[in-house]
Design a protein around this motif. Structure first.
Motif, short mmCIF file in Angstrom:
data_model
loop_
_atom_site.label_atom_id
_atom_site.label_comp_id
_atom_site.label_asym_id
_atom_site.label_seq_id
_atom_site.Cartn_x
_atom_site.Cartn_y
_atom_site.Cartn_z
N VAL A 1 -13.03 -80.90 -16.63
CA VAL A 1 -14.35 -81.29 -16.75
C VAL A 1 -14.49 -79.78 -16.57
N ARG A 2 -15.33 -78.82 -17.37
CA ARG A 2 -15.87 -77.24 -16.66
C ARG A 2 -17.25 -77.88 -16.45
N GLY A 3 -18.00 -76.97 -15.71
CA GLY A 3 -18.83 -76.43 -16.28
C GLY A 3 -20.07 -76.04 -15.01
N SER A 4 -21.47 -76.19 -14.59
CA SER A 4 -21.95 -75.84 -13.90
C SER A 4 -23.87 -76.43 -14.47
N SER B 1 -26.61 -78.74 -15.16
CA SER B 1 -26.10 -79.98 -15.68
C SER B 1 -25.37 -79.57 -16.70
N ARG B 2 -24.85 -78.56 -17.21
CA ARG B 2 -23.92 -78.15 -18.51
C ARG B 2 -23.05 -78.11 -17.95
N HIS B 3 -22.17 -78.90 -18.84
CA HIS B 3 -20.88 -79.22 -18.58
C HIS B 3 -19.76 -79.96 -19.50
N THR B 4 -19.08 -79.42 -19.59
CA THR B 4 -18.05 -79.75 -20.98
C THR B 4 -16.77 -80.55 -20.30
N HIS B 5 -16.34 -81.42 -21.26
CA HIS B 5 -15.05 -81.91 -20.97
C HIS B 5 -13.99 -82.23 -22.58
N VAL B 6 -12.91 -82.29 -22.28
CA VAL B 6 -12.06 -83.22 -23.03
C VAL B 6 -11.50 -83.93 -22.53
#
Length: 129
Positions: free
Chosen positions: A58-61, A63-68
């Motif tokens: 997970v990456r983000g800041s 309320s916007r997170h992206t994950h694989v």
């Protein structure tokens, strides 16, 4: 709130925990490694089911997170770890190898209770993979 990159694993699984220890050594502080059972999954945009089925990166800041997930999470963590691991991470998702890495990851996840460090508690519940 900025969240550093996080490798999220199943802390109830012995094989996953041992793999996470290896990940922490190669991370060299470039990302954190945390069992999903200790995280606010909603804040990261994850569900317990996703985290039980596969490792997440997970990456983000805010309320916007992206994950694989799965092999792509492993590849993302390796890329984040820097050279020489970043080369391995890129190879895992290269055309032609991406599908092979996905199959290997799915096999390992389905058999993690039989792998080194695994216990019967590591077995995934039956279901589609």
């Amino acid at each position: 709130m900025t969240v550093p990159a996080i490798l999220v694993f199943d802390g109830d699984c012995g094989f996953c925990t041992r793999s996470a220890e290896v990940a922490e050594r190669i991370a060299r502080g470039r990302f954190t490694v945390v069992p999903w059972q200790r995280l606010d999954l909603d804040a990261l945009g994850l569900t317990p089911q996703e985290c039980e089925e596969a490792v997440q990166f997970v990456r983000g800041s805010g309320s916007r997170h992206t994950h694989v997930s799965g092999h792509r999470a492993v590849a993302a963590a390796l890329r984040e770890a820097g050279v020489p691991w970043s080369v391995v991470g890129r190879v895992l998702t290269a055309p032609g190898l991406d599908a092979v890495a996905a199959r290997v990851y799915r096999w390992a996840a389905a058999h993690r209770h039989q792998l080194p460090g695994g216990t019967p508690a590591c077995a995934l519940p039956p279901g589609p993979r």
